[in-house]
Write an enzyme that holds these catalytic residues in place. Structure first.
Site, mmCIF file in Angstrom:
data_model
loop_
_atom_site.group_PDB
_atom_site.id
_atom_site.type_symbol
_atom_site.label_atom_id
_atom_site.label_comp_id
_atom_site.label_asym_id
_atom_site.label_seq_id
_atom_site.Cartn_x
_atom_site.Cartn_y
_atom_site.Cartn_z
ATOM 1 N N ALA A 24 0.829 -1.211 0.000
ATOM 2 C CA ALA A 24 0.000 0.000 0.000
ATOM 3 C C ALA A 24 0.859 1.256 0.000
ATOM 4 C CB ALA A 24 -0.923 -0.003 1.215
ATOM 5 N N GLY A 88 26.208 -7.337 18.132
ATOM 6 C CA GLY A 88 25.240 -6.656 18.984
ATOM 7 C C GLY A 88 24.744 -7.574 20.083
ATOM 8 N N HIS A 347 1.412 -22.467 46.438
ATOM 9 C CA HIS A 347 2.652 -23.234 46.631
ATOM 10 C C HIS A 347 2.503 -24.597 45.951
ATOM 11 C CE1 HIS A 347 6.186 -24.909 48.642
ATOM 12 N NE2 HIS A 347 5.448 -25.979 48.891
#
Length: 368
Positions: A24, A88, A347
């Site tokens: 588009a 990086g 738990h």
């Protein structure tokens, strides 16, 4: 990936949304031309949402192509590279580097800074560095990539020496940038904020009826932020009164162990002028973490000293991403330390460490 994208497609169809596959381009603020497989089609709308996302940042001296790849190509390789260099040491580089190391690649990470995951403090990144070492990954800090070679990547080490890191593929993960080219941005009178589109608290741009969401609007570039913005804009267009007033957006680094942050870190809170109280609870004292063999890591809470209101929560450990909703909910609801400490946590679960972190911050730790 096909199941995920296919599922979205089915949702669009179910909600009677017309979907057009194509590229588009804006002709003006109300008109878009789509170049689809069957030809061009012009669409006009009273309201338009720009959600073009972001693309990997390319190093000018090491463009993508041949053995230099981005995270996009890394997800579409035909096989696992024997040797992989990752340029990086941010979250994308380490997420993918650790994954490939587990698949059998010999991974070398090259990072110009003196630490990995620079957005997080050293307490948060220490367990990740420990796991990377256990996986046999090499991490070269203070090193700069200089260019690609057929047999790897040439770097300048911290002491100024030049060497070549052997690699079949070079994965460049030095960041992402908003995608503002190729869809007719120049045809619109949009106010920009640096490289991204400027928006207000309703995701409105400087043009009436034109909204923008997601990565194209800048940091934080997170999918869940974009989805929340999209939901809000849809409701605004439908006539509802909405605005962006989020107190936090949890961010997760899907390394091993995972790194999770919601709200302010201790340093960020101090920089904002807050007087804080903070403590952490280690997973080494959590029963569930022991049974999962995931004892490295902790949960840390940052609270305002005067009122005990929770300002931030951080965690590092195996599977901590699943705690993101609890952390975000606590901050959005304005929880105090006493609210978390007074809530029963089942738990045995990792969530008990959240409970214990609140208790410890209050000076009432039970299991440490």
């Amino acid at each position: 990936v096909k199941r995920l994208t296919g599922g979205v497609g089915m949702l669009l169809k179910k909600n009677k949304v017309r979907s057009i596959a194509g590229w588009a381009r804006f002709l003006d603020g109300k008109t878009v031309e789509v170049e689809a497989k069957d030809g061009k089609e012009t669409i006009q709308a009273e309201n338009v949402i720009i959600a073009t996302g972001s693309v990997p940042v390319e190093l000018p001296f090491m463009p993508f192509g041949d053995n230099v790849i981005s995270s996009t190509e890394a997800l579409d390789l035909n096989g696992v590279p024997k040797n992989l260099a990752v340029v990086g040491a941010g979250y994308i580089g380490l997420e993918m580097g650790i994954a490939f190391a587990k698949l059998g690649s010999k991974v070398t990470v090259v990072e110009a800074l003196d630490r990995i995951l620079p957005l997080y403090d050293k307490d948060m990144t220490r367990p990740v560095a420990k796991k990377m070492k256990a996986l046999g990954m090499d991490v070269l800090l203070g090193a700069k990539a200089k260019g690609a070679r057929k047999d790897g990547v040439e770097i300048e080490t911290k002491d100024g020496k030049t060497k070549t890191v052997k690699a079949d593929k070079i994965l460049v993960t030095v960041g992402r940038k908003p995608l503002t080219e190729g869809w007719g941005c120049s045809e619109l009178s949009l106010t920009m904020d640096g490289r991204h589109i400027a928006i207000n608290d309703k995701c409105e741009t400087s043009m009436r009826g034109v909204y923008a969401i997601g990565d194209v609007t800048g940091e934080p570039m997170l999918a869940h932020r974009a989805m929340a913005q999209g939901e809000m804009v849809a409701e605004i267009i439908a006539g509802h009164n909405r605005q962006w007033d989020k107190r936090c957006i949890p961010a997760i680094c899907f390394t091993d162990p995972e790194v999770l942050s919601a709200g302010l870190s201790p340093d960020e809170a101090k920089e904002a002028g807050e007087e804080i109280m903070t403590q952490m609870f280690p997973f080494s004292a959590n029963g569930r973490a022991m049974t999962m063999e995931a004892e490295d890591g902790f949960i840390r809470i940052v609270a305002r000293k005067e009122t005990h209101v929770v300002l931030g929560i951080q965690a590092v450990g195996g599977g901590v991403a699943e705690l993101a909703a609890a952390f975000g909910l606590a901050i959005e609801m304005g929880a105090r330390l006493e609210d978390i400490a007074g809530t029963i946590h089942a738990h045995p679960t990792q969530g008990e460490a959240f409970h214990e972190a609140a208790l410890r911050t209050l000076g009432h730790a039970l299991h440490i």
